[in-house]
Design a protein around this motif. Structure first.
Motif, PDB file in Angstrom:
ATOM      1  N   ARG A  42     -10.087  29.879  40.535  1.00 57.11           N
ATOM      2  CA  ARG A  42     -10.765  28.701  40.016  1.00 57.11           C
ATOM      3  C   ARG A  42      -9.817  27.504  39.897  1.00 57.11           C
ATOM      4  O   ARG A  42      -8.616  27.664  39.636  1.00 57.11           O
ATOM      5  CB  ARG A  42     -11.402  29.014  38.662  1.00 57.11           C
ATOM      6  N   ILE A  43     -10.405  26.313  40.090  1.00 56.29           N
ATOM      7  CA  ILE A  43      -9.626  25.069  40.131  1.00 56.29           C
ATOM      8  C   ILE A  43      -8.795  24.877  38.854  1.00 56.29           C
ATOM      9  O   ILE A  43      -7.606  24.538  38.932  1.00 56.29           O
ATOM     10  CB  ILE A  43     -10.552  23.868  40.381  1.00 56.29           C
ATOM     11  N   PRO A  44      -9.351  25.087  37.643  1.00 58.28           N
ATOM     12  CA  PRO A  44      -8.508  24.900  36.441  1.00 58.28           C
ATOM     13  C   PRO A  44      -7.301  25.842  36.419  1.00 58.28           C
ATOM     14  O   PRO A  44      -6.226  25.464  35.939  1.00 58.28           O
ATOM     15  CB  PRO A  44      -9.478  25.212  35.291  1.00 58.28           C
ATOM     16  N   ILE A  45      -7.455  27.056  36.940  1.00 56.16           N
ATOM     17  CA  ILE A  45      -6.326  27.985  36.948  1.00 56.16           C
ATOM     18  C   ILE A  45      -5.270  27.531  37.949  1.00 56.16           C
ATOM     19  O   ILE A  45      -4.063  27.651  37.699  1.00 56.16           O
ATOM     20  CB  ILE A  45      -6.817  29.410  37.267  1.00 56.16           C
ATOM     21  N   VAL A  46      -5.704  27.006  39.122  1.00 51.67           N
ATOM     22  CA  VAL A  46      -4.738  26.490  40.104  1.00 51.67           C
ATOM     23  C   VAL A  46      -3.923  25.351  39.485  1.00 51.67           C
ATOM     24  O   VAL A  46      -2.687  25.312  39.602  1.00 51.67           O
ATOM     25  CB  VAL A  46      -5.462  26.019  41.378  1.00 51.67           C
ATOM     26  N   HIS A  47      -4.613  24.409  38.807  1.00 50.82           N
ATOM     27  CA  HIS A  47      -3.904  23.301  38.159  1.00 50.82           C
ATOM     28  C   HIS A  47      -2.933  23.829  37.104  1.00 50.82           C
ATOM     29  O   HIS A  47      -1.794  23.352  37.000  1.00 50.82           O
ATOM     30  CB  HIS A  47      -4.912  22.347  37.518  1.00 50.82           C
ATOM     31  N   ALA A  48      -3.374  24.799  36.296  1.00 56.59           N
ATOM     32  CA  ALA A  48      -2.512  25.322  35.236  1.00 56.59           C
ATOM     33  C   ALA A  48      -1.275  26.004  35.803  1.00 56.59           C
ATOM     34  O   ALA A  48      -0.155  25.807  35.304  1.00 56.59           O
ATOM     35  CB  ALA A  48      -3.310  26.312  34.371  1.00 56.59           C
ATOM     36  N   ILE A  49      -1.444  26.792  36.877  1.00 55.92           N
ATOM     37  CA  ILE A  49      -0.295  27.482  37.469  1.00 55.92           C
ATOM     38  C   ILE A  49       0.697  26.474  38.038  1.00 55.92           C
ATOM     39  O   ILE A  49       1.915  26.629  37.893  1.00 55.92           O
ATOM     40  CB  ILE A  49      -0.770  28.464  38.549  1.00 55.92           C
ATOM     41  N   GLU A  50       0.201  25.431  38.699  1.00 59.41           N
ATOM     42  CA  GLU A  50       1.101  24.423  39.252  1.00 59.41           C
ATOM     43  C   GLU A  50       1.854  23.655  38.157  1.00 59.41           C
ATOM     44  O   GLU A  50       2.857  23.008  38.434  1.00 59.41           O
ATOM     45  CB  GLU A  50       0.314  23.458  40.138  1.00 59.41           C
ATOM     46  N   GLN A  51       1.338  23.735  36.911  1.00 62.42           N
ATOM     47  CA  GLN A  51       2.042  23.127  35.778  1.00 62.42           C
ATOM     48  C   GLN A  51       2.801  24.189  34.970  1.00 62.42           C
ATOM     49  O   GLN A  51       3.185  23.955  33.831  1.00 62.42           O
ATOM     50  CB  GLN A  51       1.034  22.408  34.877  1.00 62.42           C
TER      51      GLN A  51
END
Length: 275
Positions: A42-51
């Motif tokens: 999911r998109i929110p998890i991708v953003h969180a991992i990249e941060q």
């Protein structure tokens, strides 16, 4: 450097796991939406991992799996990134110990005894059937209503065969030869067939059918090949198009891309017009 402080390790200069994944995605020319669509993360998890926020992954095991998936989608090796994550978050989770051998011995089911009743019933049925068949067959022969001439039954096995000149054998063998040739070709006329062969290196790839259903994704290692079939359309994403030989409906597509190039391709039953 102040007295008492240890010198910095060279590993401190390397980017974080999340930053490395983000840079790899950008270098591959992929957006977060595209990565989420191909990996189903999911998109929110991708953003969180990249941060470098792994709290939304649901645990260290899931975080390690997401890191592998995102790294492969961007065309980079996931092994060093997983190792870096383990080093920064307390190491790899300990494996669950196997159950002791005596437990397995204790719950082993007892051997089943032969079912003599079922065997006797089967034997009786077989005898009755054999006797009935013998009586019926003998009565039919005495009345002359049934002919058991083997020669008369042969033409029914190969309808349309001309007799008298040895053509029967040739006609019967031709369909088998044609079926073998069709199986070797492996390209149904009423479907679209796409074959990928990683002859020049490894690449990340994904394939979807005409409904957008994911058929397969992951790393295609050098020397491996995959074949996909659909009734209408096959959609491909290649992370390293220069490493792949591409065949569509039995015809090779020349130069599907260059080394390191991300290609998004789509083929239908009529493709290609010329191989």
């Amino acid at each position: 450097m102040s007295i008492g402080n240890s010198p910095e390790s060279p590993e401190d200069d390397r980017p974080s796991v999340g930053r490395s994944l983000q840079q790899a995605r950008i270098n591959a020319g992929l957006t977060v939406d595209e990565v989420s669509s191909t990996t189903r993360v999911r998109i929110p998890i991708v953003h969180a991992i990249e941060q470098d926020d792994f709290t939304r992954c649901g645990g260290r095991v899931y975080a390690r799996g997401h890191i592998r998936t995102l790294a492969r989608a961007a065309g980079v090796d996931p092994v060093p990134l997983v190792a870096q994550y383990d080093a920064e978050h307390g190491g790899r989770p300990a494996p669950t110990p196997a159950a002791p051998l005596f437990d397995a011995e204790r719950i082993r089911p007892e051997p089943r005894r032969p079912n003599w009743t079922a065997a006797m019933v089967a034997a009786i049925v077989a005898v009755v059937g054999f006797v009935g068949f013998t009586v019926f067959n003998g009565g039919a022969k005495s009345e002359g209503s049934v002919t058991a001439d083997p020669a008369s039954a042969k033409p029914s096995k190969a309808p349309g065969t001309k007799s008298g000149h040895g053509k029967k054998g040739k006609t019967a063998s031709d369909p088998k030869a044609e079926a073998s040739a069709s199986a070797i070709a492996g390209v149904p006329a009423n479907k679209v067939t796409v074959k990928l062969s990683a002859d020049n290196g490894q690449t990340w790839m994904s394939a979807k059918d005409h409904n957008g259903k994911l058929l397969e994704e992951g790393v295609l290692k050098r020397g491996d090949s995959k074949t996909f079939t659909d009734k209408d359309r096959i959609d491909l994403v290649l992370g390293n198009a220069g490493a792949v030989r591409l065949f569509v409906n039995g015809k090779e597509i020349k130069n599907p891309g260059t080394d390191g190039q991300v290609q998004r391709l789509s083929y239908t039953r009529g493709d290609p017009a010329a191989g």
